[in-house]
Design an enzyme around this catalytic site. Structure first.
Site, PDB file in Angstrom:
ATOM      1  N   CYS A  89       0.897  -1.131  -0.039  1.00 12.87           N
ATOM      2  CA  CYS A  89       0.035   0.092   0.090  1.00 12.87           C
ATOM      3  C   CYS A  89       0.848   1.220   0.117  1.00 12.87           C
ATOM      4  O   CYS A  89       1.684   1.209   0.873  1.00 12.87           O
ATOM      5  CB  CYS A  89      -0.823   0.107   1.308  1.00 12.87           C
ATOM      6  SG  CYS A  89      -1.761   1.591   1.443  1.00 12.87           S
ATOM      7  N   CYS A 201      -0.308   3.127  -6.966  1.00 11.47           N
ATOM      8  CA  CYS A 201      -1.135   2.572  -5.911  1.00 11.47           C
ATOM      9  C   CYS A 201      -1.345   0.914  -6.311  1.00 11.47           C
ATOM     10  O   CYS A 201      -1.321   0.669  -7.462  1.00 11.47           O
ATOM     11  CB  CYS A 201      -2.561   3.097  -6.198  1.00 11.47           C
ATOM     12  SG  CYS A 201      -3.955   2.320  -5.182  1.00 11.47           S
TER      13      CYS A 201
END
Length: 244
Positions: A89, A201
């Protein structure tokens, strides 16, 4: 595990942000590891904790701070025997700096690993595809500038298309999506001079595969997987995964 016989460091993966991205990183580590038997693969402890408060909400809107939850999950990894931590993440790295201050579990930063790779490759201008939280925090921007690389970010309407594919498509599992808007963002960044595009991302590499997107991408999840294999004492497979 008997420490005297221990061959590999134990990888600790703090997952759940999101679950598909966690699977993607695990899959890449396994497939990137040169192994002729089960016992030659790397020990990995995974805690998949989707209940970590949303990082973008915390960064942009003063939402719930995820630091304490991240610290709790990191402590579970350490208690399970992890020697270092990886986190699939990007925007969580804003808060992981605080976690590291409170818990002695080394973190491999996908941000720094990716920026280092771009510098090694001689990239001068890199586009950043990421959540609005990651952009606002300057994670990749600062890392690129520190290495003499010019960062390019999407314009406002382009960023809306990026957020849509991350949150409303991949995270939501709704794949009946016309990828034209995200393709236009990719083309626009390249036309403005980006010679590499950071998939900043962990949902974006999944979007690339799902919708057959093309571009001069660098996948931080892939770079993190390679670094984790090396750090754990493994050997990278000859036919390493690549996103072209």
């Amino acid at each position: 595990m008997n420490e005297e016989k221990k061959k590999y460091k134990v990888i600790g993966m703090l997952g759940g942000m999101g679950p598909l991205a966690t699977i993607d990183l695990f899959d890449k580590i396994v497939r990137l590891t040169k192994a002729d038997a089960d016992q030659e693969h790397l020990p990995i402890v995974i805690v998949n904790w989707p209940q970590v408060p949303d990082r973008t909400e915390a960064i942009l809107k003063g939402g719930e701070d995820p630091t304490d939850t991240l610290l709790m999950v990191a402590a579970k990894l350490k208690a399970a025997g992890a020697d270092f931590m990886i986190v699939p993440c990007n925007n969580s790295h804003v808060f992981l700096k605080r976690v590291n201050d409170r818990l002695p579990l080394p973190l491999l930063s996908m941000i720094d690993i990716t920026a280092d790779r771009l510098k090694e490759d001689g990239v001068k201008v890199a586009g950043i595809l990421a959540t609005s939280g990651t952009l606002a925090a300057g994670l990749y921007k600062d890392a690129l500038i520190a290495r003499g690389i010019e960062p390019l970010e999407p314009h406002e309407k382009e960023q809306a298309a990026v957020m849509h594919v991350i949150y409303d498509v991949i995270k939501a599992g709704r794949f009946n999506y016309d990828p034209t808007p995200i393709k236009e963002v990719i083309s626009a960044l390249q036309e403005r001079g980006a010679t590499r595009l950071i998939l900043g991302c962990t949902e974006l590499p999944l979007a690339v595969r799902k919708f057959d997107l093309s571009g001069a991408f660098i996948d931080p999840t892939l770079e993190l997987a390679k670094a984790a294999v090396r750090e754990a004492g493994g050997v990278l497979a000859d036919d390493m995964l690549r996103i072209e």
